[in-house]
Design a protein around this motif. Structure first.
Motif, PDB file in Angstrom:
ATOM      1  N   ASN A 183       0.648  -1.216   0.078  1.00  0.00           N
ATOM      2  CA  ASN A 183       0.179   0.021  -0.021  1.00  0.00           C
ATOM      3  C   ASN A 183       0.721   1.242  -0.051  1.00  0.00           C
ATOM      4  O   ASN A 183       0.229   2.282  -0.492  1.00  0.00           O
ATOM      5  CB  ASN A 183      -0.755   0.056   1.095  1.00  0.00           C
ATOM      6  N   LEU A 184       2.359   1.291   0.538  1.00  0.00           N
ATOM      7  CA  LEU A 184       2.819   2.681   0.430  1.00  0.00           C
ATOM      8  C   LEU A 184       3.316   2.974  -0.685  1.00  0.00           C
ATOM      9  O   LEU A 184       3.774   2.083  -1.696  1.00  0.00           O
ATOM     10  CB  LEU A 184       3.868   2.478   1.684  1.00  0.00           C
ATOM     11  N   PRO A 185       3.029   4.196  -1.077  1.00  0.00           N
ATOM     12  CA  PRO A 185       3.797   4.771  -2.405  1.00  0.00           C
ATOM     13  C   PRO A 185       5.375   4.562  -2.617  1.00  0.00           C
ATOM     14  O   PRO A 185       5.810   4.493  -3.653  1.00  0.00           O
ATOM     15  CB  PRO A 185       3.293   6.352  -2.336  1.00  0.00           C
ATOM     16  N   LEU A 186       6.014   4.678  -1.281  1.00  0.00           N
ATOM     17  CA  LEU A 186       7.271   4.256  -1.400  1.00  0.00           C
ATOM     18  C   LEU A 186       7.802   3.032  -2.274  1.00  0.00           C
ATOM     19  O   LEU A 186       8.787   3.095  -2.866  1.00  0.00           O
ATOM     20  CB  LEU A 186       7.727   4.366   0.216  1.00  0.00           C
ATOM     21  N   PHE A 187       7.064   1.993  -1.864  1.00  0.00           N
ATOM     22  CA  PHE A 187       7.456   0.915  -2.758  1.00  0.00           C
ATOM     23  C   PHE A 187       7.135   1.060  -4.120  1.00  0.00           C
ATOM     24  O   PHE A 187       7.791   0.454  -4.994  1.00  0.00           O
ATOM     25  CB  PHE A 187       6.642  -0.438  -2.224  1.00  0.00           C
ATOM     26  N   ASP A 188       6.069   1.776  -4.632  1.00  0.00           N
ATOM     27  CA  ASP A 188       5.982   2.475  -6.043  1.00  0.00           C
ATOM     28  C   ASP A 188       7.313   2.916  -6.347  1.00  0.00           C
ATOM     29  O   ASP A 188       7.607   2.776  -7.530  1.00  0.00           O
ATOM     30  CB  ASP A 188       4.789   2.965  -6.364  1.00  0.00           C
ATOM     31  N   ARG A 189       7.857   3.666  -5.739  1.00  0.00           N
ATOM     32  CA  ARG A 189       9.056   4.372  -5.984  1.00  0.00           C
ATOM     33  C   ARG A 189      10.223   3.512  -6.352  1.00  0.00           C
ATOM     34  O   ARG A 189      11.129   3.965  -7.144  1.00  0.00           O
ATOM     35  CB  ARG A 189       9.198   5.467  -5.074  1.00  0.00           C
ATOM     36  N   VAL A 190      10.541   2.458  -5.304  1.00  0.00           N
ATOM     37  CA  VAL A 190      11.763   1.644  -5.387  1.00  0.00           C
ATOM     38  C   VAL A 190      11.423   0.804  -6.771  1.00  0.00           C
ATOM     39  O   VAL A 190      12.425   0.563  -7.349  1.00  0.00           O
ATOM     40  CB  VAL A 190      11.732   0.804  -4.431  1.00  0.00           C
ATOM     41  N   ILE A 191      10.210   0.450  -7.128  1.00  0.00           N
ATOM     42  CA  ILE A 191      10.060  -0.209  -8.649  1.00  0.00           C
ATOM     43  C   ILE A 191      10.293   0.987  -9.667  1.00  0.00           C
ATOM     44  O   ILE A 191      11.239   0.121 -10.486  1.00  0.00           O
ATOM     45  CB  ILE A 191       8.694  -0.772  -8.700  1.00  0.00           C
ATOM     46  N   GLU A 192      10.143   2.121  -9.575  1.00  0.00           N
ATOM     47  CA  GLU A 192      10.237   3.016 -10.582  1.00  0.00           C
ATOM     48  C   GLU A 192      11.895   3.180 -10.701  1.00  0.00           C
ATOM     49  O   GLU A 192      12.226   3.323 -11.889  1.00  0.00           O
ATOM     50  CB  GLU A 192       9.711   4.215 -10.372  1.00  0.00           C
ATOM     51  N   GLY A 194      14.255   1.042 -10.395  1.00  0.00           N
ATOM     52  CA  GLY A 194      14.495  -0.163 -10.729  1.00  0.00           C
ATOM     53  C   GLY A 194      15.193  -1.305  -9.872  1.00  0.00           C
ATOM     54  O   GLY A 194      16.200  -2.237 -10.089  1.00  0.00           O
ATOM     55  N   LEU A 195      14.784  -0.970  -8.459  1.00  0.00           N
ATOM     56  CA  LEU A 195      15.378  -1.590  -7.200  1.00  0.00           C
ATOM     57  C   LEU A 195      14.699  -2.904  -7.027  1.00  0.00           C
ATOM     58  O   LEU A 195      15.285  -3.737  -6.427  1.00  0.00           O
ATOM     59  CB  LEU A 195      15.565  -0.850  -6.138  1.00  0.00           C
TER      60      LEU A 195
END
Length: 231
Positions: A183-192, A194-195
């Protein structure tokens, strides 16, 4: 006493403070207007006439110098790229002779038993996400020196692990971490960045929940709690 809880979130801690210091005035402030509204709604019916909530930025608080007898902040400064600036601001609004109390996480110190690769990967990605936002979950050990740099006199330090042990199946802390991944946007960021990938995150959530369903699991993370005085 007059007390400020800075970064109050839903205000559950703030309510407890208001009960302790009544009839002293307590203010909870948070950067997010929606969170302030939620805190005020949750406090309704608690019969705490000494408690109020308002929007406030920890880096630029809407209060005069030397306003409060005590200022508290729990799990806020780890989100910031300039934590010392925030601590200086807390010191500005506290009275001379008053205290500033801060809790800051340090997840580099943790205890997980039995070992779980998905939990370890969660810690790694969570820290990467915080770093992308300018913060860190591993900086609790620097809290005493930061408060000194902010011009405050450290008077008490508690270093501790806090967490959950479940004699019965179902580790709520780890299940909560899985919900953060989802649910946290933070994990969308780490996907973006490439992590990681969504497939990896989904597999991690499944492994973490399976791990948490075992009886006798331990999940604990470190932190530092410091009280400093304004001389």
């Amino acid at each position: 006493m007059s007390v400020l809880d800075c970064g109050c979130g839903p205000g559950t801690i703030t309510q407890g403070i208001a009960q302790i210091v009544a009839p002293g005035k307590v203010i909870g402030c948070d950067l997010e207007p929606g969170m302030v509204e939620r805190a005020a709604a949750l406090a309704e019916g608690a019969n705490l006439d000494n408690l109020s909530f308002q929007v406030g930025n920890i880096l630029d608080l809407p209060f005069e110098d030397n306003t409060f007898d005590a200022v508290l902040s729990c799990a806020v400064t780890e989100h910031l790229g300039e934590p010392v600036k925030a601590m200086s601001e807390l010191g500005r609004v506290v009275k001379r002779g008053g205290v500033v109390g801060i809790t800051r996480t340090d997840w580099a110190a943790h205890m997980i038993a039995p070992s779980c690769g998905a939990v370890n990967r969660f810690f790694e990605l969570f820290e990467s996400g915080f770093n992308l936002q300018g913060g860190t979950m591993n900086g609790g050990r620097n809290l005493p020196s930061m408060l000194g740099e902010a011009g405050l006199n450290v008077v008490d330090v508690l270093i501790a692990l806090s967490g959950a042990y479940t004699p019965e199946p179902g580790n709520a802390m780890v299940n909560g971490w899985a919900e953060w991944i989802e649910n946290l946007p933070l994990f969308d960021r780490v996907i973006e960045e490439g992590l990681t990938t969504r497939d990896e995150l989904d597999a991690m959530c499944a492994e973490m929940r399976e791990w948490g369903a075992q009886p006798g699991t331990i999940a604990a993370t470190g932190g530092c709690r410091v009280v400093a005085r304004k001389d």
